[in-house]
Design an enzyme around this catalytic site. Structure first.
Site, short mmCIF file in Angstrom:
data_model
loop_
_atom_site.label_atom_id
_atom_site.label_comp_id
_atom_site.label_asym_id
_atom_site.label_seq_id
_atom_site.Cartn_x
_atom_site.Cartn_y
_atom_site.Cartn_z
N ASP A 274 0.86 -1.19 0.00
CA ASP A 274 0.00 0.00 0.00
C ASP A 274 0.90 1.23 0.00
O ASP A 274 2.02 1.16 -0.51
CB ASP A 274 -0.98 -0.04 1.19
CG ASP A 274 -2.26 0.75 0.91
OD1 ASP A 274 -2.14 1.94 0.55
OD2 ASP A 274 -3.36 0.20 1.02
N HIS A 297 1.99 1.80 -3.27
CA HIS A 297 1.18 2.86 -3.84
C HIS A 297 1.85 4.23 -3.75
O HIS A 297 1.17 5.26 -3.77
CB HIS A 297 -0.20 2.89 -3.15
CG HIS A 297 -0.99 1.63 -3.35
ND1 HIS A 297 -2.20 1.41 -2.74
CD2 HIS A 297 -0.73 0.52 -4.08
CE1 HIS A 297 -2.66 0.20 -3.09
NE2 HIS A 297 -1.78 -0.35 -3.90
#
Ligand SMILES: *[C@@H]1O[C@H](CO)[C@@H](O)[C@H](O)[C@H]1NC(C)=O
Ligand SMILES: *[C@@H]1O[C@H](CO)[C@@H](O)[C@H](O)[C@H]1NC(C)=O
Ligand SMILES: *[C@@H]1O[C@H](CO)[C@@H](O)[C@H](O)[C@H]1NC(C)=O
Ligand SMILES: *[C@@H]1O[C@H](CO)[C@@H](O)[C@H](O)[C@H]1NC(C)=O
Ligand SMILES: *[C@@H]1O[C@H](CO)[C@@H](O)[C@H](O)[C@H]1NC(C)=O
Ligand SMILES: *[C@@H]1O[C@H](CO)[C@@H](O)[C@H](O)[C@H]1NC(C)=O
Length: 466
Positions: A274, A297
């Site tokens: 993430d 991310h």
């Protein structure tokens, strides 16, 4: 490209951050020399284990004028470290003892694997406290081993500590596999479905309401959820951490900060599933320098303004960062609704390799695709992107400014932005919506959609104030 400006610049910044900031001061001086303040295995100051939990060793004489560090080895408090025995009680006792003396060191020695359950380590501690992990600390194996009563999911919590160092040559392992595979996690249900249900997993390490913290040299891996979380903290120096979990581990943000001021994150490698680093509401004076982010991310400011909240983020510098194989590069994300602002943000000397959405502002952030547009939004202003180079994944345009209809983004500046497709065709249509700013140099791909000037006198400036 010159990925890194040089050690000197970093040190100058660090010196500025710490020596002349009224925010970061006090007993703990953020100085490089303190980084490996812990002790080596076999150091003469180590106390020989008594292996009797009921009879822990006496600390050094508190009146000891040389103030040698006092080492509290968890094995002296009954920790077994065989990878299966629950050593939580021993850690609690060692914490109590080490915390109570000046320059106390809680030591989890090498060559042991300590299993501990969800624990809150509370301060205050005496100055100079060090939590040193040279061995391995491992979390229980998945939800079945988690106390059913624990709804507030977090594993190691450090609460109300001032001037603490978390360090060591060892590993802190979240053992997250079974949490990632819960059928309520995205696409982990039968046939790739996502089953409904509360799906909270524990954050691995949380610092809460604490100040003057140093975290360094450790390997932190496989968290069930966020690896490190700082909330309500002030004065955080993170250096030489290695954080890793698989690309497909859900919600495993590397380092998350919120309501936290004066933060420096240096020389760290983060590979996860993430956000590499996420910066939530209430953060300011954050410097991120010489960090590598892989297969996650990217670096995110946000998400901000959820449920119409007031969010303030300012003075964030991200520089000398390498982002590879990630879903985003540098991102600002806010929900519709919400107030407050994101301002004075600098992204500088960023190298991208095969990144989607290299540069993105998304003011329509929504997890369900069912969020309605609203009449307010967190105001985004004074954001600069300088020397951002590398390659993008052509599935999405590399530059994307989706600003709110009601509150335009203003004073966005781009210089030396040069992004090329990692493979395949050039995607030469950067997206802008209600975005104002300037190109100091021609960007690649060319961006013509950024508008000149300053569109707004904000109708109700007070709600955007911070
Ligand atoms: C820090 O502040 C002191 C006085 O408060 C000043 O003498 C010194 O030049 C400042 N240093 C930096 C690096 O700004
Ligand atoms: C999964 O897909 C297969 C093949 O399409 C189907 O036979 C099976 O019933 C599905 N299982 C569930 C739990 O939906
Ligand atoms: C950047 O960080 C890496 C470790 O991640 C380190 O080896 C390197 O020396 C650092 N570079 C500078 C200029 O500090
Ligand atoms: C902005 O953040 C830097 C750290 O990156 C800090 O040194 C500086 O004092 C902050 N400036 C203000 C005005 O708070
Ligand atoms: C919200 O506004 C944006 C920009 O005007 C528009 O593209 C989008 O369709 C709107 N969404 C909804 C749900 O109305
Ligand atoms: C625009 O933002 C930059 C920082 O990126 C700042 O230095 C400058 O003062 C801002 N300009 C205006 C007109 O506010």
């Amino acid at each position: 490209m010159a990925l890194v400006h040089g050690l000197f610049a970093i040190w100058v910044s660090l010196a500025l951050l710490i020596s002349n900031s009224s925010n970061v001061e006090g007993r703990t001086h953020f100085h490089k020399k303190q980084k490996n303040k812990g002790i080596d295995k076999g150091s003469p100051v180590s106390q020989s284990p008594s292996n009797s939990p009921s009879n822990p060793p006496e600390p050094n004489d508190p009146g000891n004028p040389t103030s040698e560090p006092c080492v509290f080895d968890v094995t002296s408090f009954g920790a077994v470290g065989d990878g299966t025995t629950d050593d939580t009680a021993a850690f609690r006792e060692a914490w109590k003892a080490a915390c109570a003396v000046e320059s106390g060191i809680l030591l989890a020695p090498s060559d042991y694997v300590f299993t501990i359950t969800s624990t809150i380590f509370s301060g205050p501690c005496k100055p100079g406290f060090v939590f040193q992990v040279d061995g391995v600390l491992i979390a229980p194996d998945g939800p079945d081993c988690w106390p059913k009563s624990d709804s507030n999911k977090q594993w190691l919590v450090f609460y109300r500590v001032d001037g603490m160092t978390l360090t060591g040559r060892g590993t802190i392992d979240g053992n997250g596999q079974k949490w990632w595979e819960l059928p309520c996690k995205p696409h982990r249900g039968p046939n790739g479905s996502t089953l409904p249900g509360p799906c909270d997993s524990p954050a691995l390490i949380r610092f809460f309401l604490s100040s003057n913290l140093m975290v360094n040299t450790l390997r932190i891996q496989n968290s069930p959820q966020f690896h490190m979380k700082f909330d309500g903290c002030e004065g955080v120096l993170i250096e030489q951490l290695s954080i890793s979990s698989p690309a497909l581990s859900p919600n495993t943000d590397g380092i998350h900060i919120e309501n936290t001021k004066s933060v420096a994150i240096f020389e760290s490698d983060i590979a996860n599933g993430d956000d590499c680093i996420s910066i939530g509401p209430g953060c300011s004076a954050v410097l991120i320098d010489n960090v590598t982010c892989e297969h996650g991310h990217g670096i995110s400011i946000g998400s901000l303004g959820v449920h119409n909240t007031h969010a303030c983020v300012s003075n964030i510098t991200v520089q000398n960062v390498f982002i590879k194989d990630s879903d985003n590069g540098v991102r600002i994300k806010t929900w519709q609704g919400g107030t407050g602002s994101v301002s004075s943000i600098a992204f500088e000397n960023i190298e991208m390799e095969n990144v989607r959405n290299c540069i993105i502002v998304d003011q329509y952030y929504c997890l369900t695709k069912a969020c309605l547009n609203q009449t307010s939004a967190v105001y985004v202003t004074d954001v600069s992107y300088k020397n951002i180079k590398g390659t993008y994944d052509v599935r999405t345009p590399p530059i994307h400014f989706a600003c709110s209809d009601t509150v335009a983004c203003t004073n966005i500046s781009l210089s030396e932005v040069e992004l090329f497709p990692a493979e395949g065709e050039l995607v030469d249509d950067p997206f802008c919506w209600n975005a104002y700013g300037t190109q100091e140099t021609l960007t690649i791909p060319p961006i013509t959609c950024l508008q000149d000037g300053d569109p707004q006198s904000l109708s109700d400036a007070s709600i955007y104030g911070c």
